[in-house]
Write a protein that holds these residues in place. Structure first.
Motif, PDB file in Angstrom:
ATOM      1  N   THR A  45       0.853  -1.127  -0.126  1.00  0.00           N
ATOM      2  CA  THR A  45      -0.068   0.231   0.018  1.00  0.00           C
ATOM      3  C   THR A  45       0.819   1.082  -0.045  1.00  0.00           C
ATOM      4  O   THR A  45       2.044   1.204   0.441  1.00  0.00           O
ATOM      5  CB  THR A  45      -1.006  -0.142   1.150  1.00  0.00           C
ATOM      6  N   PRO A  46       0.220   2.534  -0.402  1.00  0.00           N
ATOM      7  CA  PRO A  46       1.171   3.651  -0.118  1.00  0.00           C
ATOM      8  C   PRO A  46       1.750   3.911   1.084  1.00  0.00           C
ATOM      9  O   PRO A  46       2.866   4.299   1.265  1.00  0.00           O
ATOM     10  CB  PRO A  46       0.126   4.726  -0.823  1.00  0.00           C
ATOM     11  N   ALA A  47       1.012   3.714   1.945  1.00  0.00           N
ATOM     12  CA  ALA A  47       1.539   4.013   3.494  1.00  0.00           C
ATOM     13  C   ALA A  47       2.621   2.780   3.634  1.00  0.00           C
ATOM     14  O   ALA A  47       3.542   3.329   3.987  1.00  0.00           O
ATOM     15  CB  ALA A  47       0.446   3.616   4.496  1.00  0.00           C
ATOM     16  N   GLU A  48       2.441   1.788   3.328  1.00  0.00           N
ATOM     17  CA  GLU A  48       3.731   0.592   3.671  1.00  0.00           C
ATOM     18  C   GLU A  48       4.811   1.260   2.790  1.00  0.00           C
ATOM     19  O   GLU A  48       5.927   1.006   3.249  1.00  0.00           O
ATOM     20  CB  GLU A  48       3.217  -0.583   3.137  1.00  0.00           C
ATOM     21  N   ILE A  49       4.696   1.592   1.435  1.00  0.00           N
ATOM     22  CA  ILE A  49       5.807   1.763   0.687  1.00  0.00           C
ATOM     23  C   ILE A  49       6.363   2.968   1.299  1.00  0.00           C
ATOM     24  O   ILE A  49       7.783   3.150   1.501  1.00  0.00           O
ATOM     25  CB  ILE A  49       5.180   2.122  -0.831  1.00  0.00           C
ATOM     26  N   GLY A  50       5.678   4.011   1.924  1.00  0.00           N
ATOM     27  CA  GLY A  50       6.098   5.277   2.479  1.00  0.00           C
ATOM     28  C   GLY A  50       6.937   4.854   3.874  1.00  0.00           C
ATOM     29  O   GLY A  50       8.120   5.412   3.742  1.00  0.00           O
ATOM     30  N   VAL A  51       6.684   4.210   4.541  1.00  0.00           N
ATOM     31  CA  VAL A  51       7.354   3.537   5.609  1.00  0.00           C
ATOM     32  C   VAL A  51       8.768   2.810   5.108  1.00  0.00           C
ATOM     33  O   VAL A  51       9.578   3.248   5.600  1.00  0.00           O
ATOM     34  CB  VAL A  51       6.544   2.500   6.372  1.00  0.00           C
ATOM     35  N   ALA A  52       8.559   2.018   4.236  1.00  0.00           N
ATOM     36  CA  ALA A  52       9.783   1.293   3.560  1.00  0.00           C
ATOM     37  C   ALA A  52      10.893   2.451   2.942  1.00  0.00           C
ATOM     38  O   ALA A  52      12.085   2.207   3.350  1.00  0.00           O
ATOM     39  CB  ALA A  52       9.370   0.335   2.475  1.00  0.00           C
ATOM     40  N   ILE A  53      10.241   3.439   2.366  1.00  0.00           N
ATOM     41  CA  ILE A  53      11.210   4.523   2.005  1.00  0.00           C
ATOM     42  C   ILE A  53      11.930   5.170   3.065  1.00  0.00           C
ATOM     43  O   ILE A  53      13.104   5.371   3.077  1.00  0.00           O
ATOM     44  CB  ILE A  53      10.454   5.705   1.172  1.00  0.00           C
ATOM     45  N   MET A  54      10.944   5.574   4.068  1.00  0.00           N
ATOM     46  CA  MET A  54      11.632   6.144   5.359  1.00  0.00           C
ATOM     47  C   MET A  54      12.637   5.679   6.141  1.00  0.00           C
ATOM     48  O   MET A  54      13.887   5.793   6.712  1.00  0.00           O
ATOM     49  CB  MET A  54      10.476   6.955   6.279  1.00  0.00           C
ATOM     50  N   ALA A  55      12.379   4.333   6.018  1.00  0.00           N
ATOM     51  CA  ALA A  55      13.228   3.204   6.775  1.00  0.00           C
ATOM     52  C   ALA A  55      14.629   3.155   6.119  1.00  0.00           C
ATOM     53  O   ALA A  55      15.599   3.108   6.635  1.00  0.00           O
ATOM     54  CB  ALA A  55      12.555   1.923   7.007  1.00  0.00           C
ATOM     55  N   GLU A  56      14.430   3.209   4.878  1.00  0.00           N
ATOM     56  CA  GLU A  56      15.804   2.939   4.107  1.00  0.00           C
ATOM     57  C   GLU A  56      16.571   4.392   4.247  1.00  0.00           C
ATOM     58  O   GLU A  56      17.961   4.437   4.515  1.00  0.00           O
ATOM     59  CB  GLU A  56      15.378   2.852   2.694  1.00  0.00           C
ATOM     60  N   ILE A  57      15.997   5.632   4.252  1.00  0.00           N
ATOM     61  CA  ILE A  57      16.451   6.718   4.478  1.00  0.00           C
ATOM     62  C   ILE A  57      17.124   6.897   5.998  1.00  0.00           C
ATOM     63  O   ILE A  57      18.307   7.397   6.244  1.00  0.00           O
ATOM     64  CB  ILE A  57      15.592   8.208   4.541  1.00  0.00           C
ATOM     65  N   ILE A  58      16.471   6.220   7.025  1.00  0.00           N
ATOM     66  CA  ILE A  58      16.979   6.467   8.173  1.00  0.00           C
ATOM     67  C   ILE A  58      18.403   5.306   8.437  1.00  0.00           C
ATOM     68  O   ILE A  58      19.087   5.756   8.910  1.00  0.00           O
ATOM     69  CB  ILE A  58      15.919   5.433   9.221  1.00  0.00           C
ATOM     70  N   GLU A  59      18.158   4.253   7.473  1.00  0.00           N
ATOM     71  CA  GLU A  59      19.388   3.341   7.552  1.00  0.00           C
ATOM     72  C   GLU A  59      20.697   4.282   6.978  1.00  0.00           C
ATOM     73  O   GLU A  59      21.696   3.972   7.503  1.00  0.00           O
ATOM     74  CB  GLU A  59      19.037   2.270   6.759  1.00  0.00           C
ATOM     75  N   VAL A  60      20.404   4.830   5.856  1.00  0.00           N
ATOM     76  CA  VAL A  60      21.503   5.744   5.283  1.00  0.00           C
ATOM     77  C   VAL A  60      21.839   6.593   6.142  1.00  0.00           C
ATOM     78  O   VAL A  60      23.127   6.847   6.434  1.00  0.00           O
ATOM     79  CB  VAL A  60      21.049   6.044   4.171  1.00  0.00           C
ATOM     80  N   LYS A  61      21.027   7.323   6.829  1.00  0.00           N
ATOM     81  CA  LYS A  61      21.468   8.667   7.713  1.00  0.00           C
ATOM     82  C   LYS A  61      22.121   8.033   8.737  1.00  0.00           C
ATOM     83  O   LYS A  61      23.194   8.818   9.291  1.00  0.00           O
ATOM     84  CB  LYS A  61      20.016   9.207   8.310  1.00  0.00           C
ATOM     85  N   ASN A  62      21.685   7.029   9.476  1.00  0.00           N
ATOM     86  CA  ASN A  62      22.582   6.623  10.582  1.00  0.00           C
ATOM     87  C   ASN A  62      23.890   5.852  10.484  1.00  0.00           C
ATOM     88  O   ASN A  62      24.448   5.566  11.528  1.00  0.00           O
ATOM     89  CB  ASN A  62      21.553   5.743  11.533  1.00  0.00           C
ATOM     90  N   LYS A  63      24.200   5.480   9.394  1.00  0.00           N
ATOM     91  CA  LYS A  63      25.358   5.116   9.131  1.00  0.00           C
ATOM     92  C   LYS A  63      26.524   6.031   8.952  1.00  0.00           C
ATOM     93  O   LYS A  63      27.671   5.655   9.117  1.00  0.00           O
ATOM     94  CB  LYS A  63      25.562   4.340   7.622  1.00  0.00           C
ATOM     95  N   LYS A  64      26.071   7.131   8.719  1.00  0.00           N
ATOM     96  CA  LYS A  64      27.315   8.258   9.366  1.00  0.00           C
ATOM     97  C   LYS A  64      27.158   8.853  10.566  1.00  0.00           C
ATOM     98  O   LYS A  64      26.281   8.876  11.299  1.00  0.00           O
ATOM     99  CB  LYS A  64      26.394   9.447   8.470  1.00  0.00           C
TER     100      LYS A  64
END
Length: 342
Positions: free
Chosen positions: A213-232
């Motif tokens: 669903t759009p909501a689930e896809i939005g969560v997946a996108i933000m989860a990926e951004i969080i993962e990239v952000k927190n590697k720094k």
């Protein structure tokens, strides 16, 4: 502290900026600003950091290290996180909402007025309702800018990706099937875009969690951004609200106390570098995790405001003991919090 914040604001865009603070008793609270390996400011002239400027310049990530046997906290400053969403359709709405919840500045580009209004209602910080190419000319990009391309068609994806690939960024993600994405990349490479940048685009966008669903896809996108952000290994730095409250003495008069998490072990509620400013009227800007831990720090901050001296303190908080269990806390970590009067 006011002079430090002013100096941080004058550092060159893109520079690696670090605030170092002595944590040991003799020089507790002494600070220095390192920008691209150079000592550019110190709270005490010819003090600890002047005498150890070579060691201080060698710091490269946030955390506690030692200089000549003295513990020093390094706060490697990131800028305010910015999420730029290209497209204002159904998937962008949860991305906007989660981004705002995370404290990010969210900019949305959408050329359809109706969908631009949807983005505004979702809480976007800025909405640019113009053709994508023109709108992206108004977005600078930077080392803490995360671009999300979720437009309604591959020709718009192509326009956005071509412009974004030339900007500084922390992340570029693009929605679409593998075939659609491959076609867009091929066309851009043929027109001269940097293949290395295009190969690093996160696509299909989002973590693979089986989102539908759009909501689930939005969560997946933000989860990926969080993962990239927190590697720094960078902290958030000083939020706009905290900076304003420290510098604007007319609106926020009186002595204040800044609480910063300088060490964290185990499952503590917040990471190192997270800050909370306690105001004289008992209000707080920011949070270091809530619960009885934050309440204890808050009480110590109020006592510091009333004290005659302005000495800094380091509070050691153990969330693993019986008291934490009695309070029903599930963190089970250990946190050190630096308290400074400003």
């Amino acid at each position: 502290m006011r002079e430090l914040l002013k100096r941080i604001d004058t550092c060159e865009a893109g520079a690696v900026n670090m605030v170092l603070t002595v944590l040991d008793e003799n020089d507790l609270g002494e600070k220095a600003l390192i920008s691209d390996g150079q000592l550019v400011w110190e709270s005490k002239e010819n003090g600890f950091f002047f005498n150890h400027r070579k060691e201080a310049a060698a710091f490269c990530e946030s955390g506690i290290a030692e200089i000549d046997g003295c513990r020093v906290f390094c706060d490697t400053l990131g800028r305010e996180k910015q999420i730029v969403v290209c497209g204002g359709g159904h998937v962008s709405i949860p991305v906007i909402q989660i981004g705002v919840m995370m404290g990010c500045e969210v900019t949305v580009l959408e050329d359809r007025p109706k969908f631009a209004d949807h983005a505004r209602r979702a809480g976007a910080s800025h909405v640019i309702c113009e053709p994508f190419e023109q709108g992206l000319d108004k977005v600078e990009g930077g080392p803490d800018t995360y671009f999300v391309i979720v437009t309604r068609g591959h020709r718009y994806d192509q326009v956005c990706l071509e412009k974004i690939a030339k900007k500084e960024h922390a992340y570029i993600g693009m929605i679409g099937s593998r075939r659609r994405v491959a076609m867009v990349k091929r066309l851009l490479i043929e027109s001269g875009s940097d293949k290395q940048v295009l190969d690093a685009v996160y696509t299909p966008i989002g973590l693979d969690i089986g989102a539908e669903t759009p909501a689930e896809i939005g969560v997946a996108i933000m989860a990926e951004i969080i993962e990239v952000k927190n590697k720094k290994r960078r902290t958030y730095g000083y939020s706009r609200e905290i900076v304003r409250a420290i510098l604007d003495t007319e609106t926020y008069p009186g002595r204040k106390v800044l609480a910063t998490i300088v060490a964290r072990k185990g499952s503590a509620p917040q990471g190192i570098g997270v800050k909370m400013l306690v105001l004289p009227d008992g209000k707080c800007i920011g949070t270091i995790g809530g619960g009885c831990m934050e309440a204890g720090v808050f009480q110590k901050a109020l006592l510091m405001m009333r004290a005659e001296t302005r000495e800094a303190k380091v509070c050691h908080i153990d969330l693993t003991g019986e008291e934490a269990e009695d309070e029903g806390m599930v963190c089970g970590g250990i946190v050190d919090v630096l308290l400074e009067t400003v």
